[in-house]
Design an enzyme around this catalytic site. Structure first.
Site, PDB file in Angstrom:
ATOM      1  CE  LYS A  93      -3.882  -2.387   2.170  1.00  0.00           C
ATOM      2  NZ  LYS A  93      -4.637  -2.742   3.388  1.00  0.00           N
TER       3      LYS A  93
ATOM      4  CD  GLN B 157      -3.631  -4.414   6.465  1.00  0.00           C
ATOM      5  OE1 GLN B 157      -3.749  -3.385   5.819  1.00  0.00           O
ATOM      6  NE2 GLN B 157      -4.048  -5.582   6.003  1.00  0.00           N
TER       7      GLN B 157
ATOM      8  CG  ASP C  73      -9.767  -0.031   4.848  1.00  0.00           C
ATOM      9  OD1 ASP C  73      -9.663  -0.463   3.693  1.00  0.00           O
ATOM     10  OD2 ASP C  73      -8.965  -0.304   5.762  1.00  0.00           O
TER      11      ASP C  73
HETATM   12  N1  GUN Z   1      -7.150  -6.870   6.116  1.00  0.00           N
HETATM   13  C1  GUN Z   1      -7.529  -7.632   5.064  1.00  0.00           C
HETATM   14  N2  GUN Z   1      -8.075  -6.867   4.105  1.00  0.00           N
HETATM   15  C2  GUN Z   1      -8.060  -5.604   4.557  1.00  0.00           C
HETATM   16  C3  GUN Z   1      -8.493  -4.357   4.019  1.00  0.00           C
HETATM   17  O1  GUN Z   1      -9.037  -4.247   2.913  1.00  0.00           O
HETATM   18  N3  GUN Z   1      -8.277  -3.277   4.792  1.00  0.00           N
HETATM   19  C4  GUN Z   1      -7.699  -3.363   6.014  1.00  0.00           C
HETATM   20  N4  GUN Z   1      -7.547  -2.241   6.703  1.00  0.00           N
HETATM   21  N5  GUN Z   1      -7.300  -4.485   6.553  1.00  0.00           N
HETATM   22  C5  GUN Z   1      -7.466  -5.603   5.819  1.00  0.00           C
END
Ligand code: GUN
Length: 281
Positions: free
Chosen positions: A52, A96, A119
């Site tokens: 990311k 995350q 998100d």
């Molecule tokens: N963990 C697995 N997929 C995601 C996601 O799309 N966003 C976040 N923040 N954590 C995750």
């Protein structure tokens, strides 16, 4: 059978985000900013966050990663989020997941300013999504919708079976499909007869983390199959939740793993962060 190429679509989205970032800088002197909060030392989470941050750099975003030890207190996480809520350079905040067991995930997600919730996990945005109002939408299901759009796959009136009912994938996926006038069935771990549901679907979307769950006798001829699973198996390779080798010959369209939905998740995170920065502008 046609492959849905998520990698090339993600590149296309990223290029368009980068162009808009340049414009935003020139015209409004605004640089989109993303803050990522990473807790503990789960190798998969670290790998995702690294990807990311790299993607942010590529499109010209400002980004910061707050890495914290597993033993961090909930109060300290909340204080960091509040700091990001109040930081004018930050347009998007991403915590995350999954979080360590001692942390209340629901509580943490509710602390994020809904206007910076790129998100789309905050109840405010989830509520707006369900009522078909403009909102931040979870990146993975949003990426799947982008794939349907790119490949001109019509959803209205289609029978879609979503396998998996998580807050971050299955539920927002179902809401987006309903908003697009599809007939949606959501199955999950307590579903009595999974095959009965997948077999009648025009489109099967699966994201549960069970390698090879969807087998050839579970999809109808000509079905569209979207595989959200990413599983590392014993030989070290990555596979999805679909038995790709045997299912793909029956499909009109199918996403590969890797190179399918995965890259779209990051592309939509960039797109959501840009959207937030434009709202600030
Ligand atoms: N963990 C697995 N997929 C995601 C996601 O799309 N966003 C976040 N923040 N954590 C995750």
């Amino acid at each position: 059978m046609q492959l849905i190429d998520g990698k090339s679509l993600a590149n296309k989205v990223q290029t368009s985000v980068a162009t808009e970032v340049e414009q935003l800088k020139q015209e409004k002197n605004i640089v989109p900013g993303l803050a990522v909060i990473l807790i503990g030392d789960d190798p998969a989470s670290h790998a995702y966050v690294k990807m990311k941050a790299k993607a942010c750099e590529k499109v010209g975003f400002y980004s910061i990663t707050h890495s914290m030890p597993d033993a961090i207190s909930q109060e300290e996480i909340i204080a960091t989020i509040e700091m990001m809520n109040n930081n004018p350079r930050i347009d998007g905040i991403l915590v995350q997941l999954p979080l360590p067991k001692h942390v209340d995930t629901d509580k943490i997600l509710e602390v994020i300013d809904p206007k910076k919730d790129v998100d789309g996990f905050h109840a405010y945005n989830v509520g707006r999504l369900v009522t078909n109002l403009d909102s931040f939408v979870a990146c993975t299901p949003l990426g799947v919708m982008k794939m349907f759009e790119e490949y001109n796959i019509e959803l209205e009136g289609k029978d879609v079976c979503v396998v998996g009912a998580s807050n971050i994938v299955g539920k927002p996926m179902a809401a987006l499909l309903l908003n697009a006038n599809a007939t949606v069935t959501v199955t999950h771990i307590f579903t009595k007869d999974l095959k009965a549901h997948t077999l009648q679907a025009d489109i099967v979307i699966v994201g549960v983390g069970v390698p090879g769950l969807i087998k050839e006798d579970m999809v109808k001829e000509g079905a569209i199959v979207i595989d959200i699973g990413i599983n590392r198996i014993a030989d070290g390779s990555l596979v999805g939740d679909v038995d790709f080798k045997n299912v793909s010959p029956k499909c009109s369209y199918i996403t590969p793993v890797p190179g399918g939905v995965g890259p779209m998740t990051i592309a939509m995170l960039l797109s959501n962060t840009l959207k937030s920065a434009k709202q600030r502008a």
